[in-house]
Scaffold this active site. Structure first.
Site, PDB file in Angstrom:
ATOM      1  CG  ASN A 110      -0.406   0.647   2.319  1.00 26.99           C
ATOM      2  OD1 ASN A 110      -0.417   1.891   2.569  1.00 26.99           O
ATOM      3  ND2 ASN A 110       0.248  -0.198   3.416  1.00 26.99           N
ATOM      4  NE  ARG A 111       1.216   4.521  -5.282  1.00 29.62           N
ATOM      5  CZ  ARG A 111       0.901   5.632  -5.820  1.00 29.62           C
ATOM      6  NH1 ARG A 111       1.234   6.860  -5.139  1.00 29.62           N
ATOM      7  NH2 ARG A 111       0.282   6.005  -6.973  1.00 29.62           N
ATOM      8  N   GLY A 113      -0.688   6.758   2.087  1.00 30.55           N
ATOM      9  CA  GLY A 113      -0.408   8.218   2.243  1.00 30.55           C
ATOM     10  C   GLY A 113      -1.198   8.929   3.436  1.00 30.55           C
ATOM     11  CG  PHE A 114      -0.694   9.133   7.219  1.00 34.83           C
ATOM     12  CD1 PHE A 114      -0.545   7.890   7.553  1.00 34.83           C
ATOM     13  CD2 PHE A 114       0.283   9.978   8.005  1.00 34.83           C
ATOM     14  CE1 PHE A 114       0.349   7.321   8.556  1.00 34.83           C
ATOM     15  CE2 PHE A 114       1.164   9.409   8.891  1.00 34.83           C
ATOM     16  CZ  PHE A 114       1.244   7.978   9.040  1.00 34.83           C
ATOM     17  CB  SER A 172       3.656   5.528   7.441  1.00 38.89           C
ATOM     18  OG  SER A 172       3.124   5.522   5.918  1.00 38.89           O
ATOM     19  CG  ASN A 174       3.031   4.389   2.048  1.00 35.63           C
ATOM     20  OD1 ASN A 174       3.802   4.066   1.205  1.00 35.63           O
ATOM     21  ND2 ASN A 174       2.174   3.513   2.781  1.00 35.63           N
ATOM     22  CB  THR A 175       4.276  10.638   4.926  1.00 38.67           C
ATOM     23  OG1 THR A 175       2.613  10.363   4.935  1.00 38.67           O
ATOM     24  CG2 THR A 175       4.136  12.066   4.847  1.00 38.67           C
ATOM     25  CE  LYS A 210       2.125  -0.280  12.834  1.00 35.85           C
ATOM     26  NZ  LYS A 210       0.965  -0.554  12.198  1.00 35.85           N
ATOM     27  CG  ASN A 239       4.018   1.042   9.517  1.00 35.95           C
ATOM     28  OD1 ASN A 239       3.229   0.357   8.442  1.00 35.95           O
ATOM     29  ND2 ASN A 239       3.818   2.175  10.129  1.00 35.95           N
ATOM     30  N   GLY A 260       2.227  -8.562   5.121  1.00 34.04           N
ATOM     31  CA  GLY A 260       1.750  -9.732   4.741  1.00 34.04           C
ATOM     32  C   GLY A 260       2.938 -10.771   5.140  1.00 34.04           C
TER      33      GLY A 260
END
Length: 352
Positions: A110-111, A113-114, A172, A174-175, A210, A239, A260
């Site tokens: 996933n990306r 991005g909050f 994360s 993705n940010t 996290k 994460n 996963g």
């Protein structure tokens, strides 16, 4: 997994992953998903940072970002839930597509991005939820914020009265540059602000951190030291990862965080290292690649007081939570543990 759930998963897997995710949440809200209710027992009921859990199997953040399906999820067999991440202001996240199934690898990239509705509507839903299992909020930062570190404290100040725990998410991928906040000095300053915000709440709540699975041994030592100095209540490990080692699926090169099955070993080794570094002074939550009771048990034996899952539900369905909890009870009985807490850390050395 029931026949109905198996059929539902087959249908969902014919759809775009993000569309299927939205439909799953809609089905929960509409009461279309069979739910087992609470799963607990003398071996399973446990305490995490002062929180009374009916069982140690939690839902990881990201499944219900906007807290729209809480009444149903609280009856899905989990021992606790984490929603979000929430940012101070609403945020669209990254452009679609931003979610990929890696079926051959039993994984997800996933990306997002909050992407979320912002803290105010999320806090309102949290305040209106029914009584039941503990529910926490993953704290995030707006990507265009001039002071991302301050955003975490802002979200906690706005939502703290409506939740049972909070998680600082600086891991994360993705940010852009968010993971830079895991550096020792930056993390210490960020956590100081968050803990000040917690001190201002009428009812102080546990605060967790996290972390990413891609930290070096030296960086893990820094994280453990900062977490202990800040008097955090626990660490969630881990994460998603940026690694793509050993993947077979066609979309394995997509940008974003991988979760996963391929994450299980990496995240469990990080968990075991943190268990050694914190020496029992902080409870740990193991997350990453759990798709069975046996894997959850390995996390606990590596040092986790509780565990979380999410991505495996893409392949195993929502019934996985109850299956894992019941399986943990059986594994503890098999090994002579009167309570799941007795198993914590008993297999840590094999992961170091």
């Amino acid at each position: 997994m029931s026949g109905i759930e198996s059929l539902g998963l087959k249908i969902f897997h014919r759809l775009d992953p993000e569309t299927a995710h939205g439909l799953a949440l809609s089905g929960l809200r509409m009461g279309l998903v069979p739910l087992p209710g609470p799963v607990t027992g003398a071996r399973l009921a446990t305490t995490l940072a002062g929180l009374a859990l009916p069982n140690p199997v939690g839902l990881a953040a990201g499944f219900d970002k906007n807290a729209v399906a809480l009444p149903a999820l609280m009856r899905a067999g989990f021992g606790f839930l984490e929603v979000g991440a929430a940012t101070p202001r609403p945020q669209d996240g990254n452009p679609r597509p931003r979610l990929w199934r890696l079926t051959e690898d039993r994984a997800v990239i996933n990306r997002f991005g909050f992407n979320n509705a912002g803290v105010d509507p999320i806090a309102a839903r949290l305040a209106a939820r029914p009584r039941g299992i503990p529910v926490g909020l993953n704290l995030g930062a707006n990507k265009d914020s001039v002071d991302r570190a301050a955003d975490f404290a802002t979200v906690l100040a706005h939502a703290g009265a409506t939740i049972d725990f909070a998680t600082v998410n600086v891991s994360s991928p993705n940010t852009e540059k968010l993971r830079d906040l895991q550096g020792k000095a930056a993390l210490a300053a960020l956590l100081a602000g968050v803990m000040t915000a917690r001190a201002g709440l009428a009812r102080p709540i546990p605060v967790f951190l996290k972390i990413a699975p891609d930290l070096s041994p030296a960086e893990l030592e820094d994280v453990a030291e900062v977490a202990l100095d800040a008097r955090l209540d626990g660490i969630i490990a881990t994460n998603t990862t940026l690694s793509r080692e050993g993947l077979k699926s066609v979309n394995s090169a997509q940008p974003g965080g991988l979760s996963g099955a391929p994450l299980f070993e990496k995240s469990t080794r990080v968990l075991a290292q943190l268990s050694r570094l914190t020496a029992g002074k902080l409870p740990l939550v193991g997350v990453g690649g759990i798709s069975s009771a046996e894997e959850a048990y390995e996390k606990i034996r590596a040092g986790a007081t509780a565990v979380q899952l999410y991505s495996a539900m893409v392949y195993r369905g929502l019934s996985l939570a109850a299956d894992v909890a019941r399986g943990l009870e059986a594994l503890c009985a098999r090994d002579g543990f009167a309570h799941v807490s007795e198993a914590v850390g008993t297999g840590r050395d094999r992961w170091l």
